[in-house]
Design a protein around this motif. Structure first.
Motif, PDB file in Angstrom:
ATOM      1  N   PRO A  77       0.792  -1.230   0.000  1.00  0.00           N
ATOM      2  CA  PRO A  77       0.000   0.000   0.000  1.00  0.00           C
ATOM      3  C   PRO A  77       0.827   1.284   0.000  1.00  0.00           C
ATOM      4  CG  PRO A  77      -0.968  -1.603   1.485  1.00  0.00           C
ATOM      5  CD  PRO A  77       0.353  -2.178   1.047  1.00  0.00           C
ATOM      6  N   PRO A  78       2.040   1.332   0.617  1.00  0.00           N
ATOM      7  CA  PRO A  78       2.819   2.577   0.572  1.00  0.00           C
ATOM      8  C   PRO A  78       3.415   2.893  -0.797  1.00  0.00           C
ATOM      9  CG  PRO A  78       3.444   1.258   2.487  1.00  0.00           C
ATOM     10  CD  PRO A  78       2.615   0.383   1.595  1.00  0.00           C
ATOM     11  N   ASN A  79       3.405   1.925  -1.723  1.00  0.00           N
ATOM     12  CA  ASN A  79       3.858   2.190  -3.089  1.00  0.00           C
ATOM     13  C   ASN A  79       2.983   3.273  -3.718  1.00  0.00           C
ATOM     14  OD1 ASN A  79       2.717   1.151  -5.988  1.00  0.00           O
ATOM     15  ND2 ASN A  79       4.947   1.183  -5.979  1.00  0.00           N
ATOM     16  N   ASP A  80       3.548   4.013  -4.714  1.00  0.00           N
ATOM     17  CA  ASP A  80       2.797   5.111  -5.325  1.00  0.00           C
ATOM     18  C   ASP A  80       1.419   4.665  -5.802  1.00  0.00           C
ATOM     19  OD1 ASP A  80       4.830   6.841  -4.829  1.00  0.00           O
ATOM     20  OD2 ASP A  80       5.564   6.959  -6.889  1.00  0.00           O
ATOM     21  N   VAL A  81       1.391   3.642  -6.655  1.00  0.00           N
ATOM     22  CA  VAL A  81       0.111   3.166  -7.178  1.00  0.00           C
ATOM     23  C   VAL A  81      -0.715   2.537  -6.065  1.00  0.00           C
ATOM     24  CG1 VAL A  81      -0.977   1.574  -8.811  1.00  0.00           C
ATOM     25  CG2 VAL A  81       1.046   2.862  -9.493  1.00  0.00           C
ATOM     26  N   ARG A  87      -0.962   3.563  -3.047  1.00  0.00           N
ATOM     27  CA  ARG A  87      -1.642   4.639  -2.326  1.00  0.00           C
ATOM     28  C   ARG A  87      -2.889   5.104  -3.081  1.00  0.00           C
ATOM     29  NH1 ARG A  87       3.412   8.349  -0.291  1.00  0.00           N
ATOM     30  NH2 ARG A  87       1.741   9.642   0.577  1.00  0.00           N
ATOM     31  N   ALA A  88      -2.777   5.150  -4.404  1.00  0.00           N
ATOM     32  CA  ALA A  88      -3.957   5.503  -5.202  1.00  0.00           C
ATOM     33  C   ALA A  88      -5.037   4.436  -5.069  1.00  0.00           C
ATOM     34  CB  ALA A  88      -3.550   5.689  -6.658  1.00  0.00           C
ATOM     35  N   MET A  89      -4.615   3.162  -5.042  1.00  0.00           N
ATOM     36  CA  MET A  89      -5.570   2.071  -4.887  1.00  0.00           C
ATOM     37  C   MET A  89      -6.290   2.164  -3.543  1.00  0.00           C
ATOM     38  SD  MET A  89      -3.368  -1.133  -6.388  1.00  0.00           S
ATOM     39  CE  MET A  89      -3.153  -1.410  -8.146  1.00  0.00           C
ATOM     40  N   THR A  90      -5.532   2.474  -2.495  1.00  0.00           N
ATOM     41  CA  THR A  90      -6.137   2.625  -1.173  1.00  0.00           C
ATOM     42  C   THR A  90      -7.153   3.762  -1.173  1.00  0.00           C
ATOM     43  OG1 THR A  90      -4.140   1.785  -0.085  1.00  0.00           O
ATOM     44  CG2 THR A  90      -5.673   3.048   1.265  1.00  0.00           C
ATOM     45  N   TYR A  91      -6.787   4.880  -1.789  1.00  0.00           N
ATOM     46  CA  TYR A  91      -7.697   6.030  -1.876  1.00  0.00           C
ATOM     47  C   TYR A  91      -8.992   5.630  -2.588  1.00  0.00           C
ATOM     48  CZ  TYR A  91      -9.496  10.677  -3.014  1.00  0.00           C
ATOM     49  OH  TYR A  91     -10.289  11.791  -3.142  1.00  0.00           O
ATOM     50  N   LEU A  92      -8.878   4.826  -3.638  1.00  0.00           N
ATOM     51  CA  LEU A  92     -10.044   4.421  -4.428  1.00  0.00           C
ATOM     52  C   LEU A  92     -10.851   3.313  -3.758  1.00  0.00           C
ATOM     53  CD1 LEU A  92      -8.416   4.474  -7.967  1.00  0.00           C
ATOM     54  CD2 LEU A  92     -10.108   6.099  -7.059  1.00  0.00           C
ATOM     55  N   GLY A  93     -10.347   2.794  -2.634  1.00  0.00           N
ATOM     56  CA  GLY A  93     -11.093   1.803  -1.883  1.00  0.00           C
ATOM     57  C   GLY A  93     -11.095   0.419  -2.489  1.00  0.00           C
ATOM     58  N   PHE A  94      -9.972   0.025  -3.075  1.00  0.00           N
ATOM     59  CA  PHE A  94      -9.894  -1.315  -3.671  1.00  0.00           C
ATOM     60  C   PHE A  94     -10.165  -2.383  -2.625  1.00  0.00           C
ATOM     61  CE2 PHE A  94      -7.299  -1.087  -7.853  1.00  0.00           C
ATOM     62  CZ  PHE A  94      -8.057   0.004  -8.271  1.00  0.00           C
ATOM     63  N   THR A  95     -10.933  -3.397  -3.021  1.00  0.00           N
ATOM     64  CA  THR A  95     -11.149  -4.572  -2.185  1.00  0.00           C
ATOM     65  C   THR A  95     -10.221  -5.697  -2.652  1.00  0.00           C
ATOM     66  OG1 THR A  95     -12.885  -5.368  -3.658  1.00  0.00           O
ATOM     67  CG2 THR A  95     -13.555  -3.932  -1.834  1.00  0.00           C
ATOM     68  N   THR A  96     -10.182  -6.779  -1.892  1.00  0.00           N
ATOM     69  CA  THR A  96      -9.282  -7.887  -2.241  1.00  0.00           C
ATOM     70  C   THR A  96      -9.530  -8.422  -3.649  1.00  0.00           C
ATOM     71  OG1 THR A  96      -8.975  -8.531   0.071  1.00  0.00           O
ATOM     72  CG2 THR A  96      -8.544 -10.209  -1.605  1.00  0.00           C
ATOM     73  N   PRO A  97     -10.780  -8.672  -4.065  1.00  0.00           N
ATOM     74  CA  PRO A  97     -10.989  -9.140  -5.445  1.00  0.00           C
ATOM     75  C   PRO A  97     -10.487  -8.137  -6.488  1.00  0.00           C
ATOM     76  CG  PRO A  97     -12.952  -9.535  -4.131  1.00  0.00           C
ATOM     77  CD  PRO A  97     -12.044  -8.673  -3.305  1.00  0.00           C
ATOM     78  N   VAL A  98     -10.629  -6.850  -6.213  1.00  0.00           N
ATOM     79  CA  VAL A  98     -10.181  -5.839  -7.166  1.00  0.00           C
ATOM     80  C   VAL A  98      -8.656  -5.828  -7.240  1.00  0.00           C
ATOM     81  CG1 VAL A  98     -10.215  -3.389  -7.764  1.00  0.00           C
ATOM     82  CG2 VAL A  98     -12.250  -4.465  -6.793  1.00  0.00           C
ATOM     83  N   TYR A  99      -7.993  -5.996  -6.092  1.00  0.00           N
ATOM     84  CA  TYR A  99      -6.529  -6.091  -6.093  1.00  0.00           C
ATOM     85  C   TYR A  99      -6.069  -7.261  -6.970  1.00  0.00           C
ATOM     86  CZ  TYR A  99      -5.588  -2.660  -2.393  1.00  0.00           C
ATOM     87  OH  TYR A  99      -5.450  -1.502  -1.667  1.00  0.00           O
ATOM     88  N   TRP A 100      -6.720  -8.395  -6.815  1.00  0.00           N
ATOM     89  CA  TRP A 100      -6.338  -9.562  -7.611  1.00  0.00           C
ATOM     90  C   TRP A 100      -6.632  -9.354  -9.097  1.00  0.00           C
ATOM     91  CZ3 TRP A 100      -3.576 -13.863  -6.667  1.00  0.00           C
ATOM     92  CH2 TRP A 100      -3.249 -14.127  -5.342  1.00  0.00           C
ATOM     93  N   ALA A 101      -7.745  -8.703  -9.382  1.00  0.00           N
ATOM     94  CA  ALA A 101      -8.072  -8.415 -10.778  1.00  0.00           C
ATOM     95  C   ALA A 101      -7.053  -7.462 -11.387  1.00  0.00           C
ATOM     96  CB  ALA A 101      -9.476  -7.823 -10.873  1.00  0.00           C
ATOM     97  N   ALA A 102      -6.606  -6.473 -10.607  1.00  0.00           N
ATOM     98  CA  ALA A 102      -5.601  -5.529 -11.097  1.00  0.00           C
ATOM     99  C   ALA A 102      -4.277  -6.232 -11.357  1.00  0.00           C
ATOM    100  CB  ALA A 102      -5.420  -4.402 -10.082  1.00  0.00           C
ATOM    101  N   THR A 103      -3.918  -7.156 -10.467  1.00  0.00           N
ATOM    102  CA  THR A 103      -2.683  -7.919 -10.664  1.00  0.00           C
ATOM    103  C   THR A 103      -2.753  -8.747 -11.942  1.00  0.00           C
ATOM    104  OG1 THR A 103      -2.340  -8.090  -8.267  1.00  0.00           O
ATOM    105  CG2 THR A 103      -1.155  -9.660  -9.657  1.00  0.00           C
TER     106      THR A 103
END
Length: 301
Positions: free
Chosen positions: A156-160, A162-178
């Motif tokens: 989460p402290p990585n640049d992107v 931090r943006a993901m945290t701001y946008l409220g990513f959930t676990t499924p969204v994190y996996w989809a982004a990966t």
């Protein structure tokens, strides 16, 4: 670090490096195919040298784009006063939007990379040197952006991140982004192999599977690795992650896909000619001077 970061790291590493390895090994397994062979040509050291310079130039220009587009949104945001450096940026003040704007740099480099690739496919320059420069711009634009998405899903402290945290990513969204980022690297790496091979000046250099792999070594892999120490010079002083880790990861990830995919590209047209070394060298020296003399002390916005 997120709880599932270890799993994401293992799977991402297997895909990012295992994919190109399997692709390359598939070419070796088919070495009995006569198409694997081709006329032997002498190594074009001039092409390798010019490609090295263009790789160095493209990396630093794309990195500059990233940092500028990390700074500009903050400069336009009330309460934030950003500073641009040669290998990073910083800011003072407070505004919640700063977290979201940590993702704008990667977005900008991705757009530039895709635009360069589109130019290669739709209206490629007549000059071989200019075409090779666009290939490297596309390479670094995409491979500077997408790995940050994967890292952001773990840290989460990585640049992107931090943006993901701001946008409220959930676990499924994190996996989809990966998954989307890894798939994007694979698809783009394979697609970029053709324009890189097309800078060949002789049809024999890209006539067979083996010759295409050899040409990829001299046009991309060797220049990519040889240019890394030069890139480090633009980024010092700085931490090990800033100076070494970032350019190494970006370059190696991209080169793995280019090298693995080279043999798969059929019906390659050798469209290249002589490459010029003067303007790439002058441009590299000019950017180095700007980075170390102008940007290194910091420019406040």
């Amino acid at each position: 670090m997120r709880p599932d970061a270890g799993t994401i790291l293992i799977l991402s590493t297997l895909v990012a490096f295992g994919g190109p390895l399997i692709l390359g090994l598939a070419g070796l397994v088919r070495r009995g195919d006569r198409a694997m062979s081709g006329p032997s040509l002498a190594w074009d050291w001039r092409l390798t040298g010019v490609s090295t310079l263009l790789h160095v130039l493209a990396f630093n220009l794309i990195f500059f784009v990233q940092e500028v587009f990390l700074v500009l949104p903050k400069a336009l945001t009330p309460g934030l006063e950003p500073v641009l450096f040669h290998n990073n940026h910083d800011w003072t003040g407070d505004n919640p939007l700063a977290e979201l704007f940590q993702g704008t740099g990667a977005l900008a480099t991705l757009i530039v990379g895709l635009a360069a690739f589109a130019a290669l496919r739709l209206r490629p320059p007549a000059s071989t040197t200019a075409r090779l420069f666009l290939v490297w711009l596309a390479f670094h634009g995409v491979f500077m952006a997408l790995p940050q998405v994967v890292v952001g899903t773990m840290l989460p402290p990585n640049d992107v991140g931090r943006a993901m945290t701001y946008l409220g990513f959930t676990t499924p969204v994190y996996w989809a982004a990966t998954a989307a980022a890894l798939a994007g690297m694979a698809v783009f790496g394979v697609a970029l192999a053709r324009p890189m091979l097309e800078v060949a000046s002789h049809p024999a250099a890209v006539a067979g599977r083996g010759s295409r792999t050899l040409f990829m070594l001299q046009a991309a892999v060797v220049p990519g690795l040889a240019g890394l120490p030069l890139i480090f010079a633009y980024r010092v002083p700085g931490g090990l992650d800033q100076v070494v880790l970032v350019p190494v990861v970006i370059t190696v990830l991209g080169l793995a896909w280019l090298a693995g995919a080279a043999w798969t590209v059929s019906d390659v047209r050798a469209r290249g000619g002589a490459v010029a070394w003067r303007w790439p060298l002058i441009a590299c020296l000019a950017v180095l001077a700007i980075f170390q003399v102008v940007l290194r002390p910091g420019i406040a916005f």
